[in-house]
Motif scaffolding. Structure first.
Motif, PDB file in Angstrom:
ATOM      1  N   HIS A   1      36.327  51.660   7.484  1.00  0.00           N
ATOM      2  CA  HIS A   1      35.026  51.767   6.836  1.00  0.00           C
ATOM      3  C   HIS A   1      34.365  50.403   6.688  1.00  0.00           C
ATOM      4  O   HIS A   1      33.132  50.310   6.689  1.00  0.00           O
ATOM      5  CB  HIS A   1      35.137  52.474   5.482  1.00  0.00           C
ATOM      6  CG  HIS A   1      36.209  51.971   4.590  1.00  0.00           C
ATOM      7  ND1 HIS A   1      37.544  52.176   4.827  1.00  0.00           N
ATOM      8  CD2 HIS A   1      36.154  51.260   3.433  1.00  0.00           C
ATOM      9  CE1 HIS A   1      38.264  51.626   3.863  1.00  0.00           C
ATOM     10  NE2 HIS A   1      37.442  51.054   3.007  1.00  0.00           N
ATOM     11  N   CYS A   2      35.160  49.344   6.589  1.00  0.00           N
ATOM     12  CA  CYS A   2      34.588  47.990   6.558  1.00  0.00           C
ATOM     13  C   CYS A   2      33.930  47.669   7.892  1.00  0.00           C
ATOM     14  O   CYS A   2      32.820  47.121   7.938  1.00  0.00           O
ATOM     15  CB  CYS A   2      35.673  46.967   6.252  1.00  0.00           C
ATOM     16  SG  CYS A   2      36.362  47.063   4.588  1.00  0.00           S
ATOM     17  N   LYS A   3      34.612  48.003   8.980  1.00  0.00           N
ATOM     18  CA  LYS A   3      34.063  47.723  10.311  1.00  0.00           C
ATOM     19  C   LYS A   3      32.830  48.566  10.588  1.00  0.00           C
ATOM     20  O   LYS A   3      31.851  48.092  11.184  1.00  0.00           O
ATOM     21  CB  LYS A   3      35.147  47.952  11.372  1.00  0.00           C
ATOM     22  CG  LYS A   3      36.228  46.886  11.363  1.00  0.00           C
ATOM     23  CD  LYS A   3      37.203  47.052  12.502  1.00  0.00           C
ATOM     24  CE  LYS A   3      38.267  48.068  12.178  1.00  0.00           C
ATOM     25  NZ  LYS A   3      39.350  48.091  13.185  1.00  0.00           N
ATOM     26  N   LEU A   4      32.853  49.822  10.165  1.00  0.00           N
ATOM     27  CA  LEU A   4      31.685  50.682  10.360  1.00  0.00           C
ATOM     28  C   LEU A   4      30.468  50.135   9.613  1.00  0.00           C
ATOM     29  O   LEU A   4      29.356  50.070  10.168  1.00  0.00           O
ATOM     30  CB  LEU A   4      31.998  52.101   9.880  1.00  0.00           C
ATOM     31  CG  LEU A   4      32.844  52.969  10.814  1.00  0.00           C
ATOM     32  CD1 LEU A   4      33.370  54.185  10.075  1.00  0.00           C
ATOM     33  CD2 LEU A   4      32.018  53.410  12.020  1.00  0.00           C
ATOM     34  N   ALA A   5      30.671  49.729   8.377  1.00  0.00           N
ATOM     35  CA  ALA A   5      29.571  49.176   7.590  1.00  0.00           C
ATOM     36  C   ALA A   5      29.062  47.874   8.196  1.00  0.00           C
ATOM     37  O   ALA A   5      27.845  47.621   8.239  1.00  0.00           O
ATOM     38  CB  ALA A   5      30.018  48.958   6.146  1.00  0.00           C
ATOM     39  N   ALA A   6      29.975  47.045   8.698  1.00  0.00           N
ATOM     40  CA  ALA A   6      29.581  45.772   9.299  1.00  0.00           C
ATOM     41  C   ALA A   6      28.762  45.987  10.562  1.00  0.00           C
ATOM     42  O   ALA A   6      27.724  45.337  10.766  1.00  0.00           O
ATOM     43  CB  ALA A   6      30.822  44.936   9.605  1.00  0.00           C
ATOM     44  N   VAL A   7      29.197  46.908  11.415  1.00  0.00           N
ATOM     45  CA  VAL A   7      28.471  47.175  12.656  1.00  0.00           C
ATOM     46  C   VAL A   7      27.107  47.790  12.356  1.00  0.00           C
ATOM     47  O   VAL A   7      26.094  47.424  12.975  1.00  0.00           O
ATOM     48  CB  VAL A   7      29.298  48.103  13.577  1.00  0.00           C
ATOM     49  CG1 VAL A   7      28.457  48.600  14.744  1.00  0.00           C
ATOM     50  CG2 VAL A   7      30.519  47.362  14.095  1.00  0.00           C
ATOM     51  N   PHE A   8      27.054  48.718  11.400  1.00  0.00           N
ATOM     52  CA  PHE A   8      25.772  49.329  11.038  1.00  0.00           C
ATOM     53  C   PHE A   8      24.806  48.268  10.518  1.00  0.00           C
ATOM     54  O   PHE A   8      23.625  48.242  10.891  1.00  0.00           O
ATOM     55  CB  PHE A   8      25.994  50.411   9.985  1.00  0.00           C
ATOM     56  CG  PHE A   8      24.714  51.055   9.514  1.00  0.00           C
ATOM     57  CD1 PHE A   8      24.078  52.018  10.282  1.00  0.00           C
ATOM     58  CD2 PHE A   8      24.139  50.682   8.303  1.00  0.00           C
ATOM     59  CE1 PHE A   8      22.897  52.599   9.850  1.00  0.00           C
ATOM     60  CE2 PHE A   8      22.959  51.259   7.869  1.00  0.00           C
ATOM     61  CZ  PHE A   8      22.338  52.224   8.643  1.00  0.00           C
ATOM     62  N   GLY A   9      25.299  47.386   9.650  1.00  0.00           N
ATOM     63  CA  GLY A   9      24.452  46.329   9.121  1.00  0.00           C
ATOM     64  C   GLY A   9      23.979  45.380  10.211  1.00  0.00           C
ATOM     65  O   GLY A   9      22.814  44.960  10.237  1.00  0.00           O
ATOM     66  N   PHE A  10      24.881  45.036  11.129  1.00  0.00           N
ATOM     67  CA  PHE A  10      24.517  44.131  12.226  1.00  0.00           C
ATOM     68  C   PHE A  10      23.436  44.751  13.103  1.00  0.00           C
ATOM     69  O   PHE A  10      22.442  44.098  13.449  1.00  0.00           O
ATOM     70  CB  PHE A  10      25.759  43.816  13.051  1.00  0.00           C
ATOM     71  CG  PHE A  10      25.475  43.000  14.286  1.00  0.00           C
ATOM     72  CD1 PHE A  10      25.273  41.629  14.192  1.00  0.00           C
ATOM     73  CD2 PHE A  10      25.399  43.598  15.531  1.00  0.00           C
ATOM     74  CE1 PHE A  10      25.013  40.873  15.325  1.00  0.00           C
ATOM     75  CE2 PHE A  10      25.136  42.851  16.660  1.00  0.00           C
ATOM     76  CZ  PHE A  10      24.945  41.482  16.560  1.00  0.00           C
ATOM     77  N   VAL A  11      23.625  46.014  13.488  1.00  0.00           N
ATOM     78  CA  VAL A  11      22.635  46.679  14.345  1.00  0.00           C
ATOM     79  C   VAL A  11      21.291  46.796  13.634  1.00  0.00           C
ATOM     80  O   VAL A  11      20.227  46.617  14.251  1.00  0.00           O
ATOM     81  CB  VAL A  11      23.152  48.071  14.770  1.00  0.00           C
ATOM     82  CG1 VAL A  11      22.059  48.867  15.485  1.00  0.00           C
ATOM     83  CG2 VAL A  11      24.369  47.931  15.666  1.00  0.00           C
ATOM     84  N   LEU A  12      21.326  47.074  12.336  1.00  0.00           N
ATOM     85  CA  LEU A  12      20.080  47.169  11.563  1.00  0.00           C
ATOM     86  C   LEU A  12      19.331  45.831  11.577  1.00  0.00           C
ATOM     87  O   LEU A  12      18.109  45.792  11.738  1.00  0.00           O
ATOM     88  CB  LEU A  12      20.394  47.589  10.135  1.00  0.00           C
ATOM     89  CG  LEU A  12      19.202  47.962   9.246  1.00  0.00           C
ATOM     90  CD1 LEU A  12      18.461  49.158   9.816  1.00  0.00           C
ATOM     91  CD2 LEU A  12      19.671  48.257   7.826  1.00  0.00           C
ATOM     92  N   VAL A  13      20.075  44.739  11.439  1.00  0.00           N
ATOM     93  CA  VAL A  13      19.452  43.407  11.476  1.00  0.00           C
ATOM     94  C   VAL A  13      18.883  43.116  12.853  1.00  0.00           C
ATOM     95  O   VAL A  13      17.764  42.598  12.992  1.00  0.00           O
ATOM     96  CB  VAL A  13      20.474  42.329  11.064  1.00  0.00           C
ATOM     97  CG1 VAL A  13      19.914  40.937  11.325  1.00  0.00           C
ATOM     98  CG2 VAL A  13      20.840  42.477   9.598  1.00  0.00           C
ATOM     99  N   VAL A  14      19.632  43.455  13.908  1.00  0.00           N
ATOM    100  CA  VAL A  14      19.167  43.207  15.273  1.00  0.00           C
ATOM    101  C   VAL A  14      17.877  43.957  15.554  1.00  0.00           C
ATOM    102  O   VAL A  14      16.917  43.414  16.125  1.00  0.00           O
ATOM    103  CB  VAL A  14      20.261  43.607  16.288  1.00  0.00           C
ATOM    104  CG1 VAL A  14      19.700  43.611  17.709  1.00  0.00           C
ATOM    105  CG2 VAL A  14      21.444  42.656  16.199  1.00  0.00           C
ATOM    106  N   VAL A  15      17.818  45.220  15.147  1.00  0.00           N
ATOM    107  CA  VAL A  15      16.617  46.031  15.381  1.00  0.00           C
ATOM    108  C   VAL A  15      15.427  45.473  14.605  1.00  0.00           C
ATOM    109  O   VAL A  15      14.282  45.561  15.058  1.00  0.00           O
ATOM    110  CB  VAL A  15      16.894  47.499  14.986  1.00  0.00           C
ATOM    111  CG1 VAL A  15      15.608  48.321  15.013  1.00  0.00           C
ATOM    112  CG2 VAL A  15      17.922  48.111  15.915  1.00  0.00           C
ATOM    113  N   SER A  16      15.682  44.871  13.447  1.00  0.00           N
ATOM    114  CA  SER A  16      14.596  44.346  12.607  1.00  0.00           C
ATOM    115  C   SER A  16      14.093  42.976  13.068  1.00  0.00           C
ATOM    116  O   SER A  16      13.074  42.497  12.565  1.00  0.00           O
ATOM    117  CB  SER A  16      15.075  44.238  11.152  1.00  0.00           C
ATOM    118  OG  SER A  16      15.524  45.484  10.668  1.00  0.00           O
ATOM    119  N   THR A  17      14.791  42.342  13.988  1.00  0.00           N
ATOM    120  CA  THR A  17      14.408  41.002  14.443  1.00  0.00           C
ATOM    121  C   THR A  17      13.183  41.075  15.347  1.00  0.00           C
ATOM    122  O   THR A  17      13.132  41.917  16.246  1.00  0.00           O
ATOM    123  CB  THR A  17      15.573  40.347  15.204  1.00  0.00           C
ATOM    124  OG1 THR A  17      16.732  40.324  14.373  1.00  0.00           O
ATOM    125  CG2 THR A  17      15.222  38.933  15.629  1.00  0.00           C
TER     126      THR A  17
END
Length: 253
Positions: free
Chosen positions: A23-39
């Motif tokens: 669940h830590c890795k899932l949250a980290a990947v979701f957060g990373f992708v969200l940041v990438v899309v917002s860039t």
């Protein structure tokens, strides 16, 4: 609950990334992708830094570059779509390699390629370091609706069963001299698809009855509860928060 086998994307290892709770890795990947899309797409340097971050995670997880690059081939359809954008999107025209292409189309193609590639790469790293069963447990730990988790679990568990059923049906057709050579054979293929659906539906009913007879009440039992320490959450948060700092810098510039 679980999917009783490993998938082809998973790469067995004992790295710090493998050891993190799912669940830590899932949250980290979701957060990373969200940041990438917002860039903003104009911050080209930011996407380069994102790629460096993912490369560092892949190196930490001991995932070979060739393994990662081969799995990235799944995004080829998106690449084809992006290649067409400079030719179909209207707007200011420029000459590139002797071809007239639109500036908005070029930016749109870059946006799709950069963000899509980074998102797929992050997903591949996640799948390479986490077993399917652990991913399902992680989704449940993150409070995803239980019904969705169960559907995903059954899909993973019985996907190979249905694929094997299709293979046996194909062998049976070929052993009787059938070869699909054109539109006139679509009827036979359609009947095969119908038979496969009926067999899958009947199998689902049998499995459900077997589960009910063994005490199934609508939820799957969790055999091992995976928890995460504060240090593990901090370790996993390093990726999305570093990416967030890069994103904020990109917006400020």
């Amino acid at each position: 609950m679980g999917a009783g086998h490993t998938h082809k994307l998973y790469r067995h290892g004992h790295s710090p990334v493998h050891a993190l709770p799912p669940h830590c890795k899932l949250a980290a990947v979701f957060g990373f992708v969200l940041v990438v899309v917002s860039t903003p797409r104009e911050a080209v340097w930011a996407f380069a830094l994102y790629a460096v971050l993912l490369a560092a995670v892949a190196a930490l997880a001991r995932i070979p570059a060739g393994f990662l690059l081969r799995r990235l081939l799944i995004e080829i359809p998106f690449v084809a779509f992006a290649v067409l954008m400079p030719f179909v999107v209207p707007g200011e025209q420029v000459r590139v390699l002797g071809l007239s292409v639109s500036v908005p189309g070029l930016w749109g193609a870059w946006n799709v390629l950069a963000k899509g590639t980074l998102g797929v790469a992050a997903s591949v790293i996640l799948a390479s370091t986490t077993e399917l069963r652990s991913l399902l447990l992680g989704l449940q730990r993150l409070k995803l609706p239980p019904m969705l988790v169960q559907i995903a679990s059954f899909m993973i568990r019985y996907g190979d069963v249905i694929t094997d059923e299709m293979r046996r049906m194909s062998i049976a057709r070929r052993s009787r001299g059938f070869e699909a050579r054109g539109i006139r054979h679509w009827g036979v293929l359609g009947k095969s698809a119908g038979a496969l659906f009926i067999r899958s539906y009947e199998r689902g009913e049998r499995v459900h009855l077997a589960m009910v007879s063994r005490g199934y009440t609508g939820t799957m039992p969790v055999i091992d509860e995976v928890t995460a320490s504060r240090a593990q959450w901090t370790y996993a948060a390093a990726l999305p928060f570093t990416a967030l700092a890069v994103c904020l810098l990109g917006w400020s510039l």
